[in-house]
Write a protein that holds these residues in place. Structure first.
Motif, PDB file in Angstrom:
ATOM      1  N   GLY B 168       0.731  -1.228  -0.111  1.00 51.62           N
ATOM      2  CA  GLY B 168       0.017   0.044   0.149  1.00 51.62           C
ATOM      3  C   GLY B 168       0.874   1.215   0.006  1.00 51.62           C
ATOM      4  N   PRO B 169       1.723   1.635   0.995  1.00 51.49           N
ATOM      5  CA  PRO B 169       2.385   2.845   1.045  1.00 51.49           C
ATOM      6  C   PRO B 169       3.317   2.671  -0.002  1.00 51.49           C
ATOM      7  CG  PRO B 169       2.484   1.657   3.318  1.00 51.49           C
ATOM      8  CD  PRO B 169       1.658   0.871   2.296  1.00 51.49           C
ATOM      9  N   LEU B 170       3.930   1.528  -0.264  1.00 50.38           N
ATOM     10  CA  LEU B 170       5.174   1.701  -1.476  1.00 50.38           C
ATOM     11  C   LEU B 170       4.480   2.271  -2.827  1.00 50.38           C
ATOM     12  CD1 LEU B 170       7.696   0.837  -2.569  1.00 50.38           C
ATOM     13  CD2 LEU B 170       6.707  -1.399  -3.177  1.00 50.38           C
ATOM     14  N   VAL B 171       3.123   1.465  -3.060  1.00 56.68           N
ATOM     15  CA  VAL B 171       2.622   2.047  -4.267  1.00 56.68           C
ATOM     16  C   VAL B 171       2.203   3.626  -4.486  1.00 56.68           C
ATOM     17  CG1 VAL B 171       0.666   1.478  -6.005  1.00 56.68           C
ATOM     18  CG2 VAL B 171       2.332  -0.396  -5.214  1.00 56.68           C
ATOM     19  N   THR B 172       1.375   3.920  -3.252  1.00 56.18           N
ATOM     20  CA  THR B 172       1.282   5.248  -3.128  1.00 56.18           C
ATOM     21  C   THR B 172       2.204   6.183  -3.387  1.00 56.18           C
ATOM     22  OG1 THR B 172       0.804   4.957  -0.889  1.00 56.18           O
ATOM     23  CG2 THR B 172      -1.289   4.923  -2.133  1.00 56.18           C
ATOM     24  N   THR B 173       3.229   5.979  -2.694  1.00 59.39           N
ATOM     25  CA  THR B 173       4.352   6.883  -2.801  1.00 59.39           C
ATOM     26  C   THR B 173       5.183   6.907  -3.984  1.00 59.39           C
ATOM     27  OG1 THR B 173       4.839   6.354  -0.396  1.00 59.39           O
ATOM     28  CG2 THR B 173       6.405   7.549  -1.357  1.00 59.39           C
ATOM     29  N   ALA B 174       5.634   5.452  -4.478  1.00 58.54           N
ATOM     30  CA  ALA B 174       6.368   5.566  -5.818  1.00 58.54           C
ATOM     31  C   ALA B 174       5.397   5.907  -7.017  1.00 58.54           C
ATOM     32  CB  ALA B 174       6.986   4.047  -5.903  1.00 58.54           C
ATOM     33  N   GLY B 175       4.007   5.385  -6.667  1.00 56.84           N
ATOM     34  CA  GLY B 175       3.106   5.846  -7.785  1.00 56.84           C
ATOM     35  C   GLY B 175       3.162   7.416  -8.168  1.00 56.84           C
ATOM     36  N   ASP B 176       2.732   8.071  -7.015  1.00 53.58           N
ATOM     37  CA  ASP B 176       2.737   9.581  -7.011  1.00 53.58           C
ATOM     38  C   ASP B 176       4.009  10.181  -7.847  1.00 53.58           C
ATOM     39  OD1 ASP B 176       0.189   9.722  -6.279  1.00 53.58           O
ATOM     40  OD2 ASP B 176       0.736  10.672  -4.330  1.00 53.58           O
ATOM     41  N   VAL B 177       5.298   9.621  -7.350  1.00 48.99           N
ATOM     42  CA  VAL B 177       6.461  10.276  -7.637  1.00 48.99           C
ATOM     43  C   VAL B 177       6.565   9.879  -9.061  1.00 48.99           C
ATOM     44  CG1 VAL B 177       8.877  10.582  -7.337  1.00 48.99           C
ATOM     45  CG2 VAL B 177       7.546  10.567  -5.464  1.00 48.99           C
ATOM     46  N   PHE B 178       6.820   8.646  -9.519  1.00 44.52           N
ATOM     47  CA  PHE B 178       7.213   8.120 -10.817  1.00 44.52           C
ATOM     48  C   PHE B 178       5.929   8.553 -11.687  1.00 44.52           C
ATOM     49  CE2 PHE B 178       9.748   4.578  -8.918  1.00 44.52           C
ATOM     50  CZ  PHE B 178      10.687   5.100  -8.820  1.00 44.52           C
ATOM     51  N   GLY B 179       4.713   8.684 -11.382  1.00 47.66           N
ATOM     52  CA  GLY B 179       3.593   8.987 -12.189  1.00 47.66           C
ATOM     53  C   GLY B 179       3.883  10.369 -12.783  1.00 47.66           C
ATOM     54  N   MET B 180       4.022  11.264 -11.950  1.00 51.55           N
ATOM     55  CA  MET B 180       4.250  12.810 -12.116  1.00 51.55           C
ATOM     56  C   MET B 180       5.351  12.888 -12.957  1.00 51.55           C
ATOM     57  SD  MET B 180       1.696  14.637 -11.196  1.00 51.55           S
ATOM     58  CE  MET B 180       2.449  15.888 -12.092  1.00 51.55           C
ATOM     59  N   ALA B 181       6.542  12.367 -12.644  1.00 48.47           N
ATOM     60  CA  ALA B 181       7.799  12.543 -13.242  1.00 48.47           C
ATOM     61  C   ALA B 181       7.760  12.020 -14.436  1.00 48.47           C
ATOM     62  CB  ALA B 181       8.966  11.753 -12.468  1.00 48.47           C
ATOM     63  N   ALA B 182       7.127  10.778 -14.920  1.00 44.57           N
ATOM     64  CA  ALA B 182       6.830  10.323 -16.058  1.00 44.57           C
ATOM     65  C   ALA B 182       5.991  11.201 -16.799  1.00 44.57           C
ATOM     66  CB  ALA B 182       6.222   8.788 -16.079  1.00 44.57           C
ATOM     67  N   LEU B 183       4.985  11.878 -16.203  1.00 38.39           N
ATOM     68  CA  LEU B 183       3.962  12.878 -17.024  1.00 38.39           C
ATOM     69  C   LEU B 183       4.726  14.134 -17.472  1.00 38.39           C
ATOM     70  CD1 LEU B 183       1.068  13.036 -17.909  1.00 38.39           C
ATOM     71  CD2 LEU B 183       0.697  14.287 -15.721  1.00 38.39           C
ATOM     72  N   LEU B 184       5.719  14.612 -16.457  1.00 40.22           N
ATOM     73  CA  LEU B 184       6.468  15.773 -17.083  1.00 40.22           C
ATOM     74  C   LEU B 184       7.292  15.361 -18.160  1.00 40.22           C
ATOM     75  CD1 LEU B 184       7.930  18.469 -16.520  1.00 40.22           C
ATOM     76  CD2 LEU B 184       9.226  17.494 -14.987  1.00 40.22           C
ATOM     77  N   ILE B 185       8.157  14.274 -18.301  1.00 42.93           N
ATOM     78  CA  ILE B 185       8.938  13.914 -19.266  1.00 42.93           C
ATOM     79  C   ILE B 185       8.033  13.597 -20.548  1.00 42.93           C
ATOM     80  CG2 ILE B 185      10.497  12.060 -20.208  1.00 42.93           C
ATOM     81  CD1 ILE B 185      11.336  11.601 -17.168  1.00 42.93           C
ATOM     82  N   ALA B 186       6.976  12.899 -20.372  1.00 40.04           N
ATOM     83  CA  ALA B 186       6.250  12.602 -21.648  1.00 40.04           C
ATOM     84  C   ALA B 186       5.566  13.875 -22.266  1.00 40.04           C
ATOM     85  CB  ALA B 186       4.884  11.686 -21.408  1.00 40.04           C
ATOM     86  N   ALA B 187       5.407  14.916 -21.329  1.00 40.89           N
ATOM     87  CA  ALA B 187       4.858  16.139 -21.924  1.00 40.89           C
ATOM     88  C   ALA B 187       5.738  17.049 -22.601  1.00 40.89           C
ATOM     89  CB  ALA B 187       4.229  17.258 -20.766  1.00 40.89           C
ATOM     90  N   ARG B 188       6.882  16.848 -22.044  1.00 42.59           N
ATOM     91  CA  ARG B 188       8.031  17.615 -22.722  1.00 42.59           C
ATOM     92  C   ARG B 188       8.436  16.864 -23.975  1.00 42.59           C
ATOM     93  NH1 ARG B 188      12.018  19.741 -18.003  1.00 42.59           N
ATOM     94  NH2 ARG B 188      10.544  21.250 -17.103  1.00 42.59           N
ATOM     95  N   LEU B 189       8.440  15.734 -24.174  1.00 45.40           N
ATOM     96  CA  LEU B 189       8.929  15.227 -25.244  1.00 45.40           C
ATOM     97  C   LEU B 189       7.750  15.230 -26.512  1.00 45.40           C
ATOM     98  CD1 LEU B 189       9.987  11.421 -23.986  1.00 45.40           C
ATOM     99  CD2 LEU B 189      11.282  13.112 -25.294  1.00 45.40           C
ATOM    100  N   VAL B 190       6.307  15.246 -26.072  1.00 50.33           N
ATOM    101  CA  VAL B 190       5.440  15.518 -26.931  1.00 50.33           C
ATOM    102  C   VAL B 190       5.605  17.092 -27.554  1.00 50.33           C
ATOM    103  CG1 VAL B 190       2.856  15.653 -27.234  1.00 50.33           C
ATOM    104  CG2 VAL B 190       3.993  13.567 -26.299  1.00 50.33           C
ATOM    105  N   ILE B 191       5.780  17.875 -26.622  1.00 50.93           N
ATOM    106  CA  ILE B 191       5.812  19.368 -26.940  1.00 50.93           C
ATOM    107  C   ILE B 191       7.213  19.509 -27.917  1.00 50.93           C
ATOM    108  CG2 ILE B 191       6.729  21.747 -26.109  1.00 50.93           C
ATOM    109  CD1 ILE B 191       4.912  21.051 -23.630  1.00 50.93           C
ATOM    110  N   TRP B 192       8.231  18.806 -27.616  1.00 45.91           N
ATOM    111  CA  TRP B 192       9.441  18.820 -28.430  1.00 45.91           C
ATOM    112  C   TRP B 192       9.079  18.287 -29.754  1.00 45.91           C
ATOM    113  CZ3 TRP B 192      12.586  14.586 -29.920  1.00 45.91           C
ATOM    114  CH2 TRP B 192      13.841  14.961 -30.331  1.00 45.91           C
ATOM    115  N   GLY B 193       8.393  17.117 -29.754  1.00 49.22           N
ATOM    116  CA  GLY B 193       7.961  16.372 -31.096  1.00 49.22           C
ATOM    117  C   GLY B 193       7.106  17.238 -31.938  1.00 49.22           C
ATOM    118  N   VAL B 194       6.208  17.919 -31.295  1.00 50.36           N
ATOM    119  CA  VAL B 194       5.079  18.867 -32.164  1.00 50.36           C
ATOM    120  C   VAL B 194       5.794  19.857 -32.595  1.00 50.36           C
ATOM    121  CG1 VAL B 194       3.072  20.009 -32.113  1.00 50.36           C
ATOM    122  CG2 VAL B 194       3.256  17.947 -30.797  1.00 50.36           C
ATOM    123  N   ALA B 195       6.446  20.669 -31.893  1.00 46.97           N
ATOM    124  CA  ALA B 195       7.251  21.910 -32.271  1.00 46.97           C
ATOM    125  C   ALA B 195       8.104  21.638 -33.315  1.00 46.97           C
ATOM    126  CB  ALA B 195       7.845  22.583 -31.142  1.00 46.97           C
TER     127      ALA B 195
END
Lengths: 186, 195
Positions: B168-195
Motif C-alpha cells: 500500500g504505502p510503496l505503491v502510493t508513494t512510488a506511484g505519485d512520484v514516478f507517475g508525475m515524473a513520467a508525465l513531465l517527461i512525456a509532456a516535454r517529449l510531445v511538446i518537443w516532437g510537435v514543435a
C-alpha cells in the motif's frame, strides 16, 4: 478463495472493466481541477497541494475501508451507530487527518517558496490544507461506511469492491473540497 | 480481546497503525506536487493536460497496487520464489498484464478527457497530443513502477516483512512520484516532437 489465473487475458478480464469505470470517475475530478486552473497556475503552493491532498484523502478512506473490511470478515463489526469499533475507527480517521494536514500545508507552502514563483501567506496555505483535511476526513468516514454497508447488503466481498471504490471516490472528493476551500480562502 | 476494547483503545490503535502509511504517502505526495508545480509551462502549453492528472495518478495506484497485492498473496502461498533472477513466466505475464492495462486505461483517459472537454466547449490540445502524452507517461511510469514493486516486495519478503502491509504505502508513494515524473517527461517529449 478462487484466484485469477496468471495470464494477461485473465488478469485483464478481472481488472480492466473496473479500471475503466474508475478512470472515467477520475476524469470528472480532472474537470473540476481544470475549472480552477488559473488559480492553481498563479500560485505554485496550491498546485503542490493537489497530488498530496488527493492521495491523502484516498489513503484515509482506504485505511479505514481495509480495517472495516477485516472486522467485517472476522464478524466483529455491526452497523450500529453505538458500535465501539465503528466509532473508534471514525475518530482515528479524523485524528489522522488533523495530524497530517498541518504538515501538508506548511510543507506545500515551504516547497512553493523554495521552488520559486509567487507565494501565498503561510497562514492561507495552512488554512486551505487543514480545512480541506478536516472536511475530507468526515467525508471519507461517510463514504467508507456507505460503501461497506452496500457491499454487505449486496453480499459482495468488501476487499474486492470497497477499497478501490472508496479510494477513487475520496480522490474525487479531495479535488472538489480543495476547489471549494480555495474559492473561500484565496 | 477485541470485544473488550474501549472506543479510545480502538481509536489509538487505528491511529498508530495508520500513521506510518499516511506519512510515507505524504512525502510521496509532496514530491509529486513539486513536480506538478514545476510543470506550469507544460500545463499552459497542452490544454487539457491538468484534466488527465488525477486519472493518470489513480491508474498507477490501481494497476500497480493490484500487481503488488497479487505478488504478495503468491509469496504468502509459497508459489512464487522471491528472487528476481528466478522470475518465471507467470511473474512476467503478471507484469506484462499490468503494463498493458495501465496503457489501455491511460489512452482511455485521454479519449474521455477529450470528449468531455469538447462537450463542455473547453479548450483541448487535441486527441493525438493527449493520447501520446498519456501512452508515453503510462509506459515510462509502468516500467519504473513494475520494477520497483517486484524488487521492493521481494526484498522486503526475504527480510521478513509482511508484503501485504508493504504494498500500500510503496505503491502510493512510488506511484505519485514516478507517475508525475513520467508525465513531465512525456509532456516535454510531445511538446518537443510537435514543435
Amino acid at each position: 478463495m478462487a484466484r485469477t489465473a496468471w495470464t494477461v487475458r485473465a488478469i485483464t478480464r478481472a481488472m480492466l472493466p473496473v479500471l475503466l469505470v474508475l478512470t472515467t470517475i477520475e476524469i470528472g475530478s480532472g474537470l473540476v481541477l481544470s475549472s480552477f486552473e488559473a488559480e492553481l497556475l498563479a500560485y505554485p503552493s496550491l498546485l503542490i497541494l493537489v497530488p498530496v491532498t488527493i492521495g491523502t484523502a484516498g489513503n484515509l478512506g482506504s485505511i479505514l475501508a481495509a480495517r472495516l473490511s477485516t472486522a467485517f470478515h472476522l464478524g466483529t463489526l455491526s452497523f450500529d451507530a453505538r458500535d465501539d469499533r465503528l466509532l473508534g475507527n471514525a475518530v482515528a480517521t479524523v485524528a489522522l487527518a488533523l495530524s497530517v494536514f498541518p504538515v501538508i500545508g506548511v510543507g506545500a507552502w515551504g516547497l512553493g517558496v523554495l521552488t520559486g514563483g509567487p507565494a501565498l501567506p503561510v497562514t492561507t496555505v495552512l488554512g486551505v490544507a487543514v480545512i480541506s483535511g478536516a472536511a475530507l476526513s468526515v467525508l471519507a468516514v461517510a463514504v467508507t461506511l456507505v460503501a461497506t454497508y452496500v457491499a454487505y447488503r449486496l453480499e459482495l466481498d468488501p476487499d474486492d469492491v470497497v477499497i478501490p471504490v472508496v479510494t477513487n471516490v475520496c480522490d474525487v472528493l479531495g479535488v472538489v473540497v480543495l476547489f471549494v476551500v480555495v474559492q473561500l480562502l484565496v | 480481546m477485541g470485544s473488550t476494547m474501549s472506543v479510545r483503545e480502538i481509536a489509538v490503535r487505528a491511529y498508530r497503525e495508520g500513521l506510518p502509511a499516511l506519512s510515507a504517502s505524504l512525502v510521496g505526495g509532496l514530491l509529486a506536487g513539486v513536480v506538478l508545480g514545476g510543470m506550469r509551462a507544460e500545463l499552459a502549453a497542452i490544454d487539457g493536460l491538468l484534466v488527465l492528472v488525477p486519472a493518470l495518478l489513480a491508474t498507477r495506484g490501481n494497476v500497480y497496487g493490484s500487481l503488488g497485492a497479487r505478488i504478495a498473496t503468491a509469496l504468502h502461498q509459497g508459489f512464487l520464489v522471491p528472487r528476481v533472477r528466478e522470475a518465471d513466466d507467470r511473474l512476467l505475464r503478471a507484469v506484462a498484464a499490468a503494463i498493458a492495462n495501465g496503457l489501455l486505461a491511460s489512452a482511455f483517459a485521454a479519449v474521455v478527457a477529450t470528449a468531455a472537454l469538447a462537450w463542455l466547449s473547453r479548450p483541448a490540445a487535441g486527441l493525438p497530443v493527449l493520447v501520446a502524452v498519456a501512452l508515453l507517461s503510462g509506459f515510462l511510469s509502468g516500467i519504473a513502477l513494475a520494477t520497483t514493486v517486484v524488487v521492493v516486495v521481494f526484498a522486503g519478503f526475504r527480510r521478513g516483512y509482511n508484503p501485504d502491509t508493504l504494498v500500500g504505502p510503496l505503491v502510493t508513494t512510488a506511484g505519485d512520484v514516478f507517475g508525475m515524473a513520467a508525465l513531465l517527461i512525456a509532456a516535454r517529449l510531445v511538446i518537443w516532437g510537435v514543435a
